[in-house]
Enzyme design. Structure first.
Site, PDB file in Angstrom:
ATOM      1  N   GLU A   1      10.691  10.370  15.224  1.00  0.00           N
ATOM      2  CA  GLU A   1      11.872  11.196  15.043  1.00  0.00           C
ATOM      3  C   GLU A   1      12.965   9.755  15.045  1.00  0.00           C
ATOM      4  OE1 GLU A   1      13.512  13.718  17.856  1.00  0.00           O
ATOM      5  OE2 GLU A   1      11.621  15.073  17.755  1.00  0.00           O
TER       6      GLU A   1
ATOM      7  N   GLY B   1      10.553   6.497  18.085  1.00  0.00           N
ATOM      8  CA  GLY B   1       9.562   5.780  17.301  1.00  0.00           C
ATOM      9  C   GLY B   1       8.450   5.151  18.352  1.00  0.00           C
TER      10      GLY B   1
ATOM     11  N   ILE C   1       7.128  11.705   8.186  1.00  0.00           N
ATOM     12  CA  ILE C   1       5.878  12.496   8.449  1.00  0.00           C
ATOM     13  C   ILE C   1       4.681  12.170   7.287  1.00  0.00           C
ATOM     14  CG2 ILE C   1       4.613  14.410   9.173  1.00  0.00           C
ATOM     15  CD1 ILE C   1       6.584  13.022  11.114  1.00  0.00           C
TER      16      ILE C   1
ATOM     17  N   ARG D   1     -11.196 -18.776 -12.629  1.00  0.00           N
ATOM     18  CA  ARG D   1      -9.904 -19.504 -13.189  1.00  0.00           C
ATOM     19  C   ARG D   1     -10.198 -21.041 -13.132  1.00  0.00           C
ATOM     20  NH1 ARG D   1      -4.905 -19.642 -15.105  1.00  0.00           N
ATOM     21  NH2 ARG D   1      -3.184 -20.964 -14.052  1.00  0.00           N
TER      22      ARG D   1
ATOM     23  N   GLN E   1     -11.854 -27.575  -2.371  1.00  0.00           N
ATOM     24  CA  GLN E   1     -12.106 -26.973  -1.082  1.00  0.00           C
ATOM     25  C   GLN E   1     -10.670 -26.407  -0.552  1.00  0.00           C
ATOM     26  OE1 GLN E   1     -12.210 -30.590   1.793  1.00  0.00           O
ATOM     27  NE2 GLN E   1     -14.386 -29.735   2.278  1.00  0.00           N
TER      28      GLN E   1
ATOM     29  N   GLY F   1       0.492 -17.189  -9.486  1.00  0.00           N
ATOM     30  CA  GLY F   1       1.180 -16.329 -10.235  1.00  0.00           C
ATOM     31  C   GLY F   1       0.734 -15.105 -10.639  1.00  0.00           C
TER      32      GLY F   1
ATOM     33  N   GLU G   1       1.217   4.602  13.462  1.00  0.00           N
ATOM     34  CA  GLU G   1       0.325   4.954  14.263  1.00  0.00           C
ATOM     35  C   GLU G   1       0.393   3.752  15.316  1.00  0.00           C
ATOM     36  OE1 GLU G   1      -2.531   7.827  12.004  1.00  0.00           O
ATOM     37  OE2 GLU G   1      -3.255   6.815  13.855  1.00  0.00           O
TER      38      GLU G   1
END
Lengths: 259, 384
Positions: B126, B130, B156, B267, B278, B340, B363
């Site tokens: 609520e 929390g 919810i 890439r 590395q 990017g 949770e």
């Protein structure tokens, strides 16, 4: 409503290689899958059963490991499976295959509808479905893209054509070959997979279906494969220069000898 | 690594993987962009029996354990934790019934959830309750043969999409923590409504709403378990469900690592694929190491829970913290590896990074999880 679906185990097209020595398909280590068109045939059969009741039997002619695709069909909703398997079937072309399947269908018994994929992605002939219908002496429609109406007595269908589609009505018994637009095959269910694991696959041999030895396998196949070879790679590069009209002229000239 | 799954577990993984690859991944960007609830995908999951995994066979389910649901959620999480959350929240909604519900209640509600005909949701949070669940304001007062509910639940999951809601309300404020109870509210109950869909940073395909109770009247027999046992049921529910959230983190991190490593091989900069540098290799290595460590912990915790030990709070919280902090880190690093491109919506890691954040919050925040672990340590060492 009794439906029979004919399915085939094929090498995964994503993974096809030719043996460079023999020029035949290298099957070693290549994953086998259910022919992709057949997945849609199984799905439509299961949908028709959900709509009209009845049962779906999947049928395959192939080596013992073709059982895998039959179990897959059960996991997607088929009720039972029949494997027609015998060394005597080896080397069958579409003529002998449709004879063998027709004999097997007669052993399975009464049916309303037979479904096949449009073609198998290994041989790509698209002949077994129509061939089977002729052997069974029932009407058939190829390249079905949609089932518009389904009742206990027949179907209204759309047949895919090059320039659109035909709308056809036909009564049972009948045979259809299907294209991929027909439906979206479902993901197998957990309960279906468990059932598939335990399911008993009925095995039929050449003797069980009463096949004439002269009509099956290599002896029953009028098609003889004389040579299989990959087309020679012949590539030439040409760069056309000048203004656009010049380039078009050069392109037309270079294509001329091939027309 | 081979975790030696049973044949049935392999089946669950196979089905969840197929749904993820064929249904979720092709649609996830569009669902995210449009805040669209993945109804069709959930229906497919229902048809594949995935909703039945945690439900006993006698109520139409598969009778699986914590590890089974973890395996399914890990796969789904690899595709989209928004879809995974919508699925997981339906299980969360029925845990209170599995934990404390009467046989009649289970018979009434569970078969429809197992078949996916109905979705469930769990309502605890609520505005003022929390991390501190004792701040609950929603009340349930017995009036003759009916409970009368008043109050508002917030954030919810599956709000407005579920048909069955298990909610916590105060039935006797004077009793403190022993004054809370759990009840079932059904879609369409008089006085019950859901607020508009919240606009979220991530997991946008999942539905998040308020649950509003205005003199909402429900039959007396909707009480789950005994009156006053609400908090215990809530805690047990969350203990059971947290490994599932951890599993979503494993899946998300796996998806992010897959994207980053594939990209790094393709890439080319300074004349080499960037995976040859590395600096990039070490980032990818750390991602893979953290992921595998988290997987070992989550699987271990799930198997431990399936052995039904007396108390599962500590392992449940441990695996949730570790796997979800890992997921946030791996998703962030995946964006970094992709530079990017990673930041652009064209590539999936941007969404993964936005999505990952919720795993550390819902949770039970990861700070609360550490409290749980710390308190358990305090108890364990206090006994000596």
């Amino acid at each position: 409503m009794k439906i029979i679906v004919c399915i085939k185990q094929v090498p995964d097209a994503k993974d096809v290689r030719l043996d460079p020595k023999t020029n035949t398909l290298a099957r070693e280590g290549v994953q086998s899958i259910m022919n992709p068109y057949d997945l849609h045939a199984v799905e439509e059969a299961v949908r028709l059963r959900e709509l009209l009741g009845g049962e779906v039997t999947v049928l395959s002619m192939g080596p013992p490991q073709a059982e895998e695709v039959l179990r897959q069909a059960i996991s997607c909703g088929a009720d039972q499976a029949v494997l027609v398997s015998d060394r005597a079937f080896a080397g069958a072309d579409t003529w002998a295959t449709s004879y063998t399947l027709a004999k097997a269908v007669n052993v399975i018994g009464a049916f309303d509808l037979v479904l096949c994929g449009k073609q198998a992605i290994d041989g790509d002939t698209a002949q077994v479905g129509p061939g089977l219908a002729m052997r069974l002496q029932i009407p058939y429609v190829t390249c079905v893209q949609k089932v518009r109406e389904a009742t206990d007595s027949g179907l209204v269908l759309e047949r895919m054509m090059d320039d659109g589609y035909d709308v056809l009505a036909l009564d049972f018994p009948a045979l259809l070959t299907v294209v991929k637009d027909l439906n979206e095959p479902r993901v197998p269910s957990l309960k279906g997979k468990m059932r598939a694991k335990k399911a008993e696959i009925r095995r039929l041999t050449a003797a069980d279906i009463g096949a004439d030895p002269a009509c099956i396998g290599l002896p029953g196949s009028p098609t003889q494969v004389v040579k299989v070879f990959p087309p020679e790679a012949r590539r030439k590069r040409a760069v056309f220069t000048g203004n656009l009209d010049d380039q078009i002229g050069q392109l037309v000239d270079s294509l001329h000898p091939y027309l | 690594m081979d975790y030696f799954l049973t044949e049935e577990q392999e089946m669950i993984v196979g089905i969840a993987r197929q749904i993820t690859d064929e249904r979720i991944i092709p649609q996830r960007a569009e669902l995210d962009e449009n805040d669209a609830f993945p109804r069709a995908i959930l229906n497919e999951m229902a048809r594949a029996d995935l909703f039945g995994i945690p439900i006993p066979e006698e109520f139409g389910g598969f009778g699986g354990g914590c590890f089974d649901i973890v395996l399914a959620l890990e796969q789904l999480g690899r595709g989209c934790i928004g879809v995974g959350t919508a699925f997981a929240a339906s299980s969360l909604g029925i845990y209170p019934l599995l934990i404390a519900g009467s046989r009649e209640m289970c018979e009434k509600y569970l078969p429809d959830v197992a078949s996916g005909k109905k979705f469930a949701a769990f309502g605890l949070t609520e505005a003022n309750a929390g991390s501190d669940a004792s701040g609950i304001q929603t009340t349930a007062v017995l009036d003759g043969d009916e409970w009368v509910l008043n109050g508002t639940k917030q954030w919810i999951t599956n709000g407005g999409e579920a048909q069955i809601y298990t909610i916590v309300a105060i039935t006797d404020r004077s009793k403190g923590a022993r004054g809370a109870s759990m009840l079932v509210v059904e879609e369409g109950d008089p006085g019950f409504s859901c607020g508009p869909k919240e606009k979220k940073m991530g997991i946008r395909s999942s539905s998040t709403t308020e649950l509003i109770f205005k003199d909402c009247r429900i039959p007396k027999d909707r009480l789950i378990g005994r009156k006053g046992t609400g908090f215990i049921t809530v805690m047990k529910t969350l203990d059971s469900s947290r490994p599932g959230i951890a599993a979503l983190g494993l899946g998300l991190a796996q998806g992010a690592l897959d994207e980053a490593a594939t990209y790094a091989k393709q890439r080319v900069q300074f004349g080499k694929p960037i995976i040859a540098f590395q600096a990039v290799q070490h980032m990818l290595a750390d991602m893979a190491i953290q992921l595998e460590a988290a997987r070992a912990l989550v699987y271990g915790a799930a198997r431990h829970i399936d052995a039904h030990p007396k108390d599962i709070s500590k392992v449940s919280s441990m695996c949730k913290v570790f796997a979800t902090d890992m997921a946030m880190k791996v998703a962030t690093d995946a964006v970094q590896v992709m530079g990017g491109y990673g930041y652009m919506r064209e590539y999936p890691v941007e969404k993964m990074m936005r999505d990952a954040k919720i795993l550390q919050i819902y949770e039970g925040t990861n700070q609360i999880q550490r409290n749980v672990v710390g308190q358990e340590l305090n108890k364990e060492y206090g006994r000596a």
